[in-house]
Scaffold this motif. Structure first.
Motif, PDB file in Angstrom:
ATOM      1  N   VAL A   1       6.196  28.267   0.331  1.00 59.98           N
ATOM      2  CA  VAL A   1       7.159  27.636   1.213  1.00 59.98           C
ATOM      3  C   VAL A   1       6.697  27.772   2.665  1.00 59.98           C
ATOM      4  O   VAL A   1       6.071  28.771   3.036  1.00 59.98           O
ATOM      5  CB  VAL A   1       8.564  28.280   1.031  1.00 59.98           C
ATOM      6  N   GLN A   2       7.003  26.754   3.460  1.00 64.71           N
ATOM      7  CA  GLN A   2       6.739  26.806   4.896  1.00 64.71           C
ATOM      8  C   GLN A   2       7.962  27.397   5.584  1.00 64.71           C
ATOM      9  O   GLN A   2       9.087  26.928   5.383  1.00 64.71           O
ATOM     10  CB  GLN A   2       6.461  25.407   5.440  1.00 64.71           C
TER      11      GLN A   2
ATOM     12  N   THR B   1       3.060  30.179   6.328  1.00 63.17           N
ATOM     13  CA  THR B   1       3.202  29.798   4.926  1.00 63.17           C
ATOM     14  C   THR B   1       3.344  31.064   4.101  1.00 63.17           C
ATOM     15  O   THR B   1       2.520  31.985   4.226  1.00 63.17           O
ATOM     16  CB  THR B   1       1.965  29.008   4.446  1.00 63.17           C
ATOM     17  N   ARG B   2       4.377  31.098   3.288  1.00 59.27           N
ATOM     18  CA  ARG B   2       4.616  32.265   2.436  1.00 59.27           C
ATOM     19  C   ARG B   2       4.390  31.897   0.976  1.00 59.27           C
ATOM     20  O   ARG B   2       5.005  30.955   0.459  1.00 59.27           O
ATOM     21  CB  ARG B   2       6.029  32.811   2.635  1.00 59.27           C
ATOM     22  N   SER B   3       3.507  32.645   0.338  1.00 60.01           N
ATOM     23  CA  SER B   3       3.288  32.511  -1.105  1.00 60.01           C
ATOM     24  C   SER B   3       3.875  33.745  -1.769  1.00 60.01           C
ATOM     25  O   SER B   3       3.564  34.879  -1.380  1.00 60.01           O
ATOM     26  CB  SER B   3       1.794  32.414  -1.416  1.00 60.01           C
ATOM     27  N   THR B   4       4.744  33.557  -2.752  1.00 62.93           N
ATOM     28  CA  THR B   4       5.439  34.688  -3.371  1.00 62.93           C
ATOM     29  C   THR B   4       5.227  34.722  -4.878  1.00 62.93           C
ATOM     30  O   THR B   4       5.130  33.684  -5.537  1.00 62.93           O
ATOM     31  CB  THR B   4       6.948  34.646  -3.083  1.00 62.93           C
TER      32      THR B   4
ATOM     33  N   ARG C   1      16.078  31.468  10.323  1.00 63.33           N
ATOM     34  CA  ARG C   1      14.945  30.997   9.527  1.00 63.33           C
ATOM     35  C   ARG C   1      15.251  29.633   8.929  1.00 63.33           C
ATOM     36  O   ARG C   1      16.339  29.426   8.377  1.00 63.33           O
ATOM     37  CB  ARG C   1      14.618  31.998   8.418  1.00 63.33           C
ATOM     38  N   ARG C   2      14.277  28.733   9.042  1.00 64.19           N
ATOM     39  CA  ARG C   2      14.377  27.446   8.366  1.00 64.19           C
ATOM     40  C   ARG C   2      13.328  27.412   7.262  1.00 64.19           C
ATOM     41  O   ARG C   2      12.133  27.562   7.502  1.00 64.19           O
ATOM     42  CB  ARG C   2      14.153  26.280   9.329  1.00 64.19           C
TER      43      ARG C   2
ATOM     44  N   ASP D   1       1.768  36.174   3.605  1.00 58.96           N
ATOM     45  CA  ASP D   1       2.135  35.356   4.769  1.00 58.96           C
ATOM     46  C   ASP D   1       0.903  35.046   5.611  1.00 58.96           C
ATOM     47  O   ASP D   1       0.157  35.957   6.007  1.00 58.96           O
ATOM     48  CB  ASP D   1       3.162  36.092   5.638  1.00 58.96           C
ATOM     49  N   GLN D   2       0.715  33.754   5.903  1.00 59.50           N
ATOM     50  CA  GLN D   2      -0.402  33.302   6.726  1.00 59.50           C
ATOM     51  C   GLN D   2       0.122  32.319   7.767  1.00 59.50           C
ATOM     52  O   GLN D   2       0.720  31.300   7.419  1.00 59.50           O
ATOM     53  CB  GLN D   2      -1.458  32.612   5.857  1.00 59.50           C
ATOM     54  N   GLY D   3      -0.088  32.617   9.043  1.00 55.57           N
ATOM     55  CA  GLY D   3       0.401  31.724  10.093  1.00 55.57           C
ATOM     56  C   GLY D   3       0.233  32.349  11.454  1.00 55.57           C
ATOM     57  O   GLY D   3      -0.754  33.043  11.716  1.00 55.57           O
ATOM     58  N   GLN D   4       1.232  32.134  12.344  1.00 52.94           N
ATOM     59  CA  GLN D   4       1.139  32.704  13.676  1.00 52.94           C
ATOM     60  C   GLN D   4       2.513  32.907  14.290  1.00 52.94           C
ATOM     61  O   GLN D   4       3.495  32.257  13.911  1.00 52.94           O
ATOM     62  CB  GLN D   4       0.292  31.828  14.590  1.00 52.94           C
TER      63      GLN D   4
END
Length: 516
Positions: free
Chosen positions: A34-35, A130-133, A58-59, A149-152
């Protein structure tokens, strides 16, 4: 109360994490991606930050959720915080709803009800990632959510990357988070994270006003008298690793040299704690090697600091004018060498080896037994710590008294052994101080500190000639200044020895805190 273990990874390892066989082995169902867009809110004077709280909206998947986090603890990467959240119809926080949710927590109710907060609330930074769970069920039945979690995070136009793993405990034992992380670390370099995305964002927001990292000294250890030796060891280990970790930023930033000194103190305390409990806790060989490696790296940097920042300035003040230029050149060379040693220490802290060591230590502090016969004497480990403390400190006191008979011996090796005995007794006393009346422990620790300082000064003087020789070999023109400093140290030795004898006499008059 939310319980999660936070771990940092390098972005280049993200794909390896996604494909890791452990996730496939323990996953319940397919992974989800999910973004996420987070906006953190606060007042102009940062009331939430000052109250150690975080408010975000959070959205994700087209819906808004507000979350308030506050209180709790962070120890060795394990975050335990209060958390309240609710759905929203708009991207703006609804403090009234949160006010009702935190019923029973007057501190947070007061914060949310404040007129200043309600009128001044505004966005301060954002995080997009981007969260991968994966939903995991571990061998012991523990239910864990694994999130990559990968982003900024972005604040005032300044971005900073996010690359981390969160292991959130849904049900079961907190130790299971560390057990899984240790297993994952065999293939993926992991680093314990005591921070959060909120702290990362606030650091960016406050960057212009942030002071450089300050040195962190050891916190007092409070041990209930009825605590078992096993649990007391875990608590002491947690304090030692906390002091080491708290000084990481200062060492890597290359600012206050006291940060490296305090990290080294934390490591020395750790080694003393392991020595105290060596009959109860068996330390894996790799952990022993990693601790010894780190001690050498930090010790080299500390010795170079003492020469460049302590010995040489004092020697220069006592020197004749004829040596002024040469001593200035010698100190410049010593400062350059110290910078190199600090760079080596910073590189060591940034290495996977250091990260692996800290995860192993933190896991043990949280109850994960090392993969060796951990208890050599189960009955001793289960006894009350007060009895164990009596025995340990009585033996340490006797050993110091025995070695102290030779304290006037000018042999550096003999005095070094006295110094080691004094250090072990001092740290043991600080570990167990809460078990004894303060009116007895305070003068005892103060006497040990004076003794340790005197022995340390002589040890520094004994270590300096080798460093001076190395500097001289690299710069032959420094021979005259190096010889002068060596002579100066020799002349100081007699005075330092007299001060040491006085410190020893003061300690020898004290009765031991505990007797066998």
């Amino acid at each position: 109360m939310e319980t999660e273990l936070k771990l940092q990874i390098h972005p280049r390892h993200a794909d390896a994490v996604r494909k890791h066989p452990l996730l496939k082995k323990y996953a319940v169902g397919k992974p989800q991606e999910v973004q996420i867009d987070d906006t953190y809110f606060d007042t102009p004077d940062l009331r939430f930050w000052r109250d150690k709280a975080g408010l975000r909206v959070r959205r994700a998947r087209g819906a808004w959720v507000q979350t308030l986090k506050g209180g709790g603890t962070v120890e060795g990467g394990l975050h335990q915080r209060h958390e309240w959240e609710s759905r929203l119809d708009t991207p703006s926080p609804d403090l009234g709803v949160l006010h009702e949710l935190v019923d029973g927590h007057p501190r947070w109710r007061k914060l949310l009800h404040s007129k200043t907060v309600r009128q001044g609330l505004a966005p301060v930074f954002t995080a997009r990632f981007t969260r991968s769970t994966w939903a995991l069920q571990l061998p012991g039945g523990d239910q864990v959510e694994f999130a990559l979690d990968q982003g900024q995070v972005l604040s005032q136009g300044r971005p900073e990357s996010i690359s981390e793993i969160e292991l959130e405990l849904k049900s079961g034992r907190p130790e299971s988070l560390f057990e899984f992380a240790l297993e994952l670390q065999h293939k993926i370099p992991l680093r314990i994270s005591n921070g959060s995305k909120a702290q990362q964002g606030y650091a960016l927001y406050r960057q212009p006003e942030l002071p450089p990292p300050a040195a962190v000294k050891a916190a007092a250890v409070e041990l209930p008298a009825d605590l078992s030796v096993q649990d007391a060891f875990a608590l002491i280990l947690s304090h030692c690793t906390a002091q080491i970790a708290a000084n990481e930023a200062g060492v890597t930033a290359g600012g206050d040299i006291e940060c490296l000194h305090q990290m080294r103190v934390g490591l020395r305390r750790l080694r003393s704690a392991l020595g105290l409990c060596k009959e109860i806790v068996a330390v894996p060989l790799q952990v022993q090697k990693d601790i010894a490696w780190l001690a050498v790296v930090l010790g080299a940097a500390r010795d170079s600091d003492v020469l460049a920042h302590s010995i040489l300035p004092v020697a220069a003040r006592a020197a004749q004018a004829a040596y002024e230029t040469q001593l200035g050149t010698l100190r410049s060379a010593a400062l350059s060498h110290a910078e190199q040693q600090h760079a080596a220490a910073a590189a060591a802290i940034a290495s996977p080896r250091y990260a692996r060591l800290m995860l192993a230590l933190s896991a043990r502090a949280h109850g994960v037994l090392w993969p060796v016969p951990g208890l050599l004497d189960g009955q001793a480990a289960d006894q009350a710590v007060r009895k164990f403390a009596h025995q340990a400190m009585a033996l340490a006191h006797r050993k110091l008294r025995k070695r102290g008979r030779y304290i006037d011996n000018e042999d550096a090796g003999t005095r070094h052994r006295v110094r080691i005995a004094a250090k072990k007794l001092r740290y043991a006393t600080e570990f167990f101080a809460s078990l004894y009346p303060q009116k007895r422990t305070r003068p005892y620790i103060e006497a040990l500190a004076r003794l340790q300082d005197g022995l340390g000064e002589l040890n520094d003087a004994a270590s300096a000639p080798l460093l001076l020789t190395n500097l001289q070999n690299a710069n032959p023109e420094l021979a005259g200044a190096a010889a002068y400093v060596s002579g100066y140290l020799a002349s100081r030795a007699e005075y330092a020895g007299a001060c040491l004898s006085s410190a020893w006499d003061a300690f020898a008059e004290l009765k031991p805190l505990a007797k066998l």
